[in-house]
Design an enzyme around this catalytic site. Structure first.
Site, PDB file in Angstrom:
ATOM      1  N   SER A  34       4.534   6.537  -3.052  1.00 22.66           N
ATOM      2  CA  SER A  34       3.956   5.252  -2.631  1.00 22.66           C
ATOM      3  C   SER A  34       5.031   4.542  -1.569  1.00 22.66           C
ATOM      4  O   SER A  34       5.936   5.164  -1.397  1.00 22.66           O
ATOM      5  CB  SER A  34       3.590   4.566  -3.762  1.00 22.66           C
ATOM      6  OG  SER A  34       3.000   3.311  -3.435  1.00 22.66           O
ATOM      7  N   ASP A  36       7.786   2.573   0.057  1.00 27.13           N
ATOM      8  CA  ASP A  36       9.024   2.216  -0.497  1.00 27.13           C
ATOM      9  C   ASP A  36       9.551   2.734  -1.424  1.00 27.13           C
ATOM     10  O   ASP A  36      10.337   2.119  -2.306  1.00 27.13           O
ATOM     11  CB  ASP A  36       8.744   0.610  -0.560  1.00 27.13           C
ATOM     12  CG  ASP A  36      10.431  -0.126  -0.434  1.00 27.13           C
ATOM     13  OD1 ASP A  36      11.242   0.517   0.428  1.00 27.13           O
ATOM     14  OD2 ASP A  36      10.650  -0.880  -1.129  1.00 27.13           O
ATOM     15  N   GLY A  38      11.265   5.322  -1.415  1.00 28.34           N
ATOM     16  CA  GLY A  38      12.731   5.772  -0.825  1.00 28.34           C
ATOM     17  C   GLY A  38      12.653   7.284  -0.247  1.00 28.34           C
ATOM     18  O   GLY A  38      13.744   7.989  -0.242  1.00 28.34           O
ATOM     19  N   GLY A 115       3.566   6.677   3.288  1.00 22.21           N
ATOM     20  CA  GLY A 115       3.134   6.011   1.742  1.00 22.21           C
ATOM     21  C   GLY A 115       2.046   5.351   1.619  1.00 22.21           C
ATOM     22  O   GLY A 115       1.307   5.311   0.661  1.00 22.21           O
ATOM     23  N   SER A 544     -33.268   7.939  19.978  1.00 24.87           N
ATOM     24  CA  SER A 544     -31.911   8.805  19.857  1.00 24.87           C
ATOM     25  C   SER A 544     -30.776   8.431  20.304  1.00 24.87           C
ATOM     26  O   SER A 544     -30.223   8.518  21.529  1.00 24.87           O
ATOM     27  CB  SER A 544     -32.362  10.134  20.605  1.00 24.87           C
ATOM     28  OG  SER A 544     -32.777  10.116  21.983  1.00 24.87           O
TER      29      SER A 544
END
Length: 637
Positions: A34, A36, A38, A115, A544
């Site tokens: 996730s 932060d 590290g 993350g 179309s």
């Protein structure tokens, strides 16, 4: 705890450094987790502790760390990896960063992946070639939804080795009970998705605890350091080496008339001169004559090596084909059950034709409405009609021709693919083939003796498909009807397919969502193709709205038989006519997905004929279009 402080490398050591590490095994791994948690700091610490930082890099790193003043430490290791200015400003990873480092035991290529959920697609890119994944968890936060998402993707993408790094243990006082609880929670999740039990480590990226050296803060942890684990883990190369031989052909090497070789990277198995092989999908067989490399011929080659094979016989083999063991050749199919990770801001449009690229093979393919999407938190199967950004779902894919493949769980190289938007060339999805669909195995082309050429000759005309496109109220149906009247008067055999009329019968089950519009045009295109096979001049009058579907129909037709006729009427003019009162209802919100108001129209970029209805009457436009059909035309009318 003892902190290891290596001396920085100097540039003059580079050649000796590379030579020393040339023959070591290579481990590709990624870090994920996730926001932060590290990840960048961990990689920076690994680079630092493995003596892979040059003196100029170290000086720049120290200067940047002082300038940014992150948490007061002397060195901010994340800055070694977060190279984009936006990353440094926000303190996050956005793109995938690849770094190389080595120890005395092994070489490494590590991918630092984002993350944020919105950058999950970048994480998939980094995971596609990895042998191992390091999943980081912030000890203060525990297992999060994004942690589960990354764990699910790691398992889905076939990464069999997972290291669970519980980071920032120093911020919770090295609490063993908290560590054990996190390991147990993720272990239960891993078991629920069929992932092998991960190897866990209590670490501090900032302090270097249990990364390259053991920490005095965790006397209760008896395992190796993270770096020791990375140095000694046995990756799954043996799985590819043990499988039946298969090599996708990337290039046909023909430097002169005396040499014809097939170059590629061996996806799995072992090959030797004299081995019987089969070309897939053609099914032609031969034997391997030579295994050629720049360093000379080999007596054996195995998975992961790039070689050129020569065959004993002159067989048809091209880029995208697969050379495989004759007795257990890879399969070929045009319909698959797949798992798809959607990676684009715009959602999947079921039925739309995308480019499907697997290895060196690129084909046109469409995706059926998903069987289900997967909730990565609960693992529940969700009923959906499409897939959005970062969604994971199971869907059937139909290609326009058979392609060689193996299930993804058996071979990443032969079972993985990407989908590419035909108009933007953007990669919109990554996918994994689970199995072929056998529903069409008993359907074969029936030989018909009266050909389309014979039908056309009988009618004394060249078949054409006149495709009228434009906004509602632009005049498509009016002009198309006048064109057919003139063709009929000339004795031509024609038929008009009108959008409204088709929806009373063939397409009465379709609405006006983007997916239904795509299916509407697909069906009309197939019908029009059959009618031109009968030698007819076919006229179609459909809004179309999407270029991709108009190009899909063009691709169905022989070269020169599809004429795109753009009735170029400004929206204000078309709305002013509002013959059917549709624009007024759309403005009032009574009609959803109305082209030009709440749904887009993509005008042709290079139409065969453009009719500017502000400059020419419907009668004159029809006359000029008829002239075009019989050979006289002006591209802009």
């Amino acid at each position: 705890m003892t902190t290891y402080r290596p001396d920085a490398l100097i540039a003059s050591d580079i050649d000796a450094y590379l030579a020393r590490h040339q023959d070591k095994s290579l481990l590709r791994f990624l870090t994920c987790g996730s926001v932060d948690d590290g990840k960048s700091t961990l990689i920076g610490r690994l680079l630092y502790d493995s003596r892979t930082i040059f003196d100029d890099q170290l000086a720049a790193l120290e200067a940047d760390s002082k300038r940014l003043g992150t948490q007061g430490q002397n060195i901010d290791f994340a800055l070694l990896v977060d190279g984009l200015a936006a990353e440094r400003e926000q303190g996050i990873t956005i793109d995938v960063a690849y770094r190389f480092f080595a120890t005395d035991k092994r070489k490494f290529i590590v991918a630092d992946t984002p993350g944020h959920e919105q950058y999950t697609r970048n994480m998939v890119t980094g995971a596609s070639t990895a042998d191992l994944a390091v999943i980081l968890i912030d000890a203060r936060k525990g297992v999060l939804t994004q942690t589960r998402r990354h764990g699910f993707l790691v398992n889905l993408l076939g990464i069999r080795h997972v290291a669970l790094a519980i980071n920032k243990m120093d911020l919770i006082g090295w609490d063993r009970a908290a560590y054990d609880a996190i390991v147990a929670e993720f272990g239960a999740f891993a078991a629920s998705i069929g992932m092998a039990p991960p190897t866990a480590f209590p670490i501090s990226g900032l302090g270097g605890d249990n990364i390259a050296s053991r920490s005095d803060n965790t006397p209760w942890f008896a395992g190796p350091t993270l770096l020791e684990h990375l140095e000694t883990v046995e990756v799954d190369a043996e799985r590819d080496a043990a499988g039946v031989f298969a090599m996708p052909v990337q290039w046909v090497n023909r430097p002169n008339l005396d040499f014809r070789g097939f170059a590629g990277r061996i996806a799995r198995g072992v090959v030797r001169p004299g081995d019987a092989v089969r070309i897939v999908p053609s099914g032609k067989t031969s034997r391997v004559a030579r295994i050629v490399t720049s360093d000379g011929d080999l007596s054996e080659a195995q998975a992961g090596q790039s070689v050129t094979l020569t065959l004993a016989d002159e067989v048809d083999c091209s880029r995208g084909d697969v050379i495989a063991t004759a007795e257990a050749a890879v399969e070929a199919a045009d319909q698959f059950e797949t798992t798809i990770v959607w990676m684009d801001e715009a959602p999947l449009l079921p039925g739309r034709a995308y480019w499907l690229k697997t290895g060196a093979t690129t084909v046109s393919a469409s995706v059926r409405p998903p069987e289900h999407a997967i909730d990565v938190n609960s693992l529940a199967h969700l009923s959906v009609k499409t897939l959005g950004l970062n969604d994971i779902g199971v869907a059937h894919v139909h290609a326009d021709r058979a392609i060689p493949f193996a299930p993804y769980e058996d071979s990443r190289d032969l079972g993985g693919f990407i989908l590419i938007d035909k108009l933007t060339n953007a990669t919109v999805a990554a996918g994994m083939i689970a199995r072929p669909l056998r529903r069409a195995q008993n359907v074969h082309w029936q030989n018909i003796e009266i050909t389309r050429e014979a039908h056309a000759a009988q009618k004394g005309q060249a078949p054409k498909l006149l495709w009228f496109t434009g906004l509602s109220g632009s005049g498509k149906s009016t002009i198309a009807n006048l064109v057919e009247k003139k063709l009929h008067a000339l004795g031509k055999h024609s038929f008009l397919l009108d959008g409204d009329n088709i929806r009373h019968g063939l397409n009465r089950d379709l609405g006006f969502s983007d997916a239904d519009r795509i299916e509407n045009i697909r069906r009309v295109g197939e019908v029009a193709k059959l009618m031109t096979d009968a030698g007819l001049i076919v006229l179609t009058a459909f809004i179309s709205p999407f270029r991709a579907e108009r190009e899909m129909v063009r691709a169905l037709m022989p070269e020169g038989e599809f004429l795109e006729i753009f009735i170029d009427t400004p929206l204000s003019v078309a709305e002013g006519r509002d013959v059917k009162g549709l624009y007024a209802k759309a403005r009032a919100g009574e009609i959803a997905n109305f082209t030009g108001i709440s749904s887009p129209y993509e005008p042709p970029e290079s139409p065969d004929v453009r009719i500017d209805t502000s400059r020419i009457s419907a009668e004159d436009a029809a006359e000029l279009i008829v002239d075009r059909v019989v050979g006289m035309w002006s591209p802009v009318i």
